[in-house]
Design a protein around this motif. Sequence first.
Motif, PDB file in Angstrom:
ATOM      1  N   TYR A  58       0.467   2.574   1.892  1.00  0.00           N
ATOM      2  CA  TYR A  58      -0.696   3.261   2.397  1.00  0.00           C
ATOM      3  C   TYR A  58      -1.968   3.698   1.455  1.00  0.00           C
ATOM      4  N   LYS A  59      -1.509   4.291   0.706  1.00  0.00           N
ATOM      5  CA  LYS A  59      -3.349   5.276   0.024  1.00  0.00           C
ATOM      6  C   LYS A  59      -4.041   3.063  -0.546  1.00  0.00           C
ATOM      7  N   GLY A  61      -4.096   0.878   1.586  1.00  0.00           N
ATOM      8  CA  GLY A  61      -4.905   0.089   3.035  1.00  0.00           C
ATOM      9  C   GLY A  61      -5.801   1.012   2.805  1.00  0.00           C
ATOM     10  N   SER A  62      -5.812   2.787   2.694  1.00  0.00           N
ATOM     11  CA  SER A  62      -6.648   3.322   2.928  1.00  0.00           C
ATOM     12  C   SER A  62      -8.368   3.503   1.843  1.00  0.00           C
ATOM     13  N   TRP A 221      -5.423  12.223   5.257  1.00  0.00           N
ATOM     14  CA  TRP A 221      -5.232  10.694   4.497  1.00  0.00           C
ATOM     15  C   TRP A 221      -4.443  11.528   3.475  1.00  0.00           C
ATOM     16  N   CYS A 374     -11.291   4.145   9.765  1.00  0.00           N
ATOM     17  CA  CYS A 374     -10.813   4.520   8.321  1.00  0.00           C
ATOM     18  C   CYS A 374      -9.362   4.584   8.407  1.00  0.00           C
ATOM     19  N   ALA A 378      -6.583   1.723   7.507  1.00  0.00           N
ATOM     20  CA  ALA A 378      -5.181   2.430   6.425  1.00  0.00           C
ATOM     21  C   ALA A 378      -4.033   2.025   6.851  1.00  0.00           C
ATOM     22  N   TYR A 382      -1.973  -1.059   5.436  1.00  0.00           N
ATOM     23  CA  TYR A 382      -0.406  -0.547   4.977  1.00  0.00           C
ATOM     24  C   TYR A 382       0.455  -2.023   5.800  1.00  0.00           C
TER      25      TYR A 382
END
Length: 652
Positions: A58-59, A61-62, A221, A374, A378, A382
């Motif tokens: 996930y980070k 994708g962020s 986030w 955003c 994300a 992911y």
Amino acid sequence: ACLAETQIGEFWTVIAFVLGAVISIISGFLGMRIAVAANVRTTKECSISLSRGFVVAYKAGSVLGFCLVGLALLFLTVLIMVYRRTYLIDREHTADAELYQMMFEKIAGYGLGGSSIALFGRVGGGIYTKAADVGADLAGKVVKGLPEDDIRNPGTIADNVGDNVGDIAGMGSDLFGSLAESSCAALVVSGTSQQLVIDTGAFYYPLMITGAGIICSIVTWMFATNQEACCKIQRYSDVEKVIKYQLVISTVLLIPALFLVSFFALPESFTFKGIDHEVTNIEVFICALCGLVSGFLIGMVTEYYTSNEYYPVQELADSCKKGAAPNIIKGLALGYMSTIVPVLCLAATIYVSFKFADMYGIAIAALGMLSNLCIALAIDGYGPISDNAGGIAEMCALNLTRQRTDRLDAAGNTTAAIGKGFAIGSACLVSLALFGAFATRTNLLVVNVLEPLQFAGLVVGAMLPYAFSALTMKAVGTAAEAMIEEIARQDREGLIREGVEPDYAKCIAISTESSLREMIAPGLLVICTPIVVGLFFGSKGVAGLLAGAIVSGIQMAISASNTGGAWDNAKKYIEANKIQPEILNERDEEGNTIILRHNKGTETHKAAVVGDTVGDPLKDTSGPALNILIKLMAIISLVFGDFYEKTAWLVR
């Protein structure tokens, strides 16, 4: 882009076009670099725990989401500031709102550049990844009985590379184009308001919406990455819940943020040329709110129809017990049914926004839907990262890690479907906003479908998504056939067995060459059609063309994306042994009760693989690429508006 210039020798539109194209390329490149680095890290963290694997994916994708939105906003702001100092400085009466409108029409080339690259990323990337995926599935899994992502399958590496090309770079460039185009459409329409561009600096309001979205997305986030505070993942089913919370939290945070931006950035009331009533800042806020809420509802409906946690996909998986045909039939029906709520949401948003603020309201509604872009990027990025992490785990024979990455991947299929639904919904509003900006630029006050020229354009425009889908799906089929033949050749030569390394490079070359060759025809269809129609039939013919393409394309895109996503997760549902075995009233030769299982490797699973294979080009090539069809046609029409006014050879 040179044809779009008002005078020969000017390069205002060309400069904006090149800048948009370059930023789109950079965004795609950064996304792929991030994804490649994150794939192996996600695999490593999944070997420790599911929660740690999710956070890394996930980070990553962020990073994609924040980089892309930040770059789009930064360079569009810089472009406006530079053009105000250069384009307007040499002209007299810079207090004239029409000059600002002309400047914003030149800046619209920024959105055209972004969408042009998105065409290559979406169509070319979709052909690349699905040629490898379909070929590897049919020749490897169905014929040879190999597990998915097995290292003995020559198409495995090409499949994993394709996930980055189509689902990371393609999605990134697609939504970059949506953000740039909706901002440009709002700017063009705002140029018709004296109060927005001269009396105040409120023409920056569309960019402020995106800025507020970035701030709210940063706060959102933190809820996913700081799992000790909330959103903790303890079970497999928690993964999709955490992702859903991201949409909920960002939507809730954005409501007061959009209100504050609208209240303080806009004048209390203002007017537009051609509108007989005043527009208030509260009405504009309602337009943005409608877009935001519609995007959230579309995401939730998409999740319901594509997640294997809900009845529609479970019913689809159950139909695989009877064979591939019932699975295909019910999957198509599911996709058609899934269009109802999103289309009603879009229709309500369009009506309310137009009623309050005309075409400016629709452009703001599009930006409202994209305000949490955003987070949308994300959760979409992911998915392919988790998918490739599973491929690495399979090739390294890490069985427990593979189980965890499969759970992340199943949630990733749903998040990808949510991202596609989000992209399709925003594409509808963006295209309509660009349509309004096109009508503003060409002084087209009414689009009357009872007139023969405009109705004929409407019919032709409604046909284009079908022609485009046919070209892209045929391209995937042709490329997949070449991939299957190559895998069969390597099988005959004894390269698909333990201890022998297949020729991965040959399969990668087939996907690359096929995607470059087969994307030419659909690309020319999108780019040339509005230019040719405008050349011979003028702005009225183009108006009908755009109306037909938007209405037809949205329905097809939603249906194709959700059908493919549901088939994919139905397969994952069976592979997770979620269908209970059946005890038959029969006995075998030894007198034992016959138990009919429906897990991996059974006929039920093969029927699901067939559905997944049919759905691959729908959800990853034709469906998402239809966004580009309607947006690129609309932005081309806007940028070439003056050109159409000078031509229209057959109807002058």
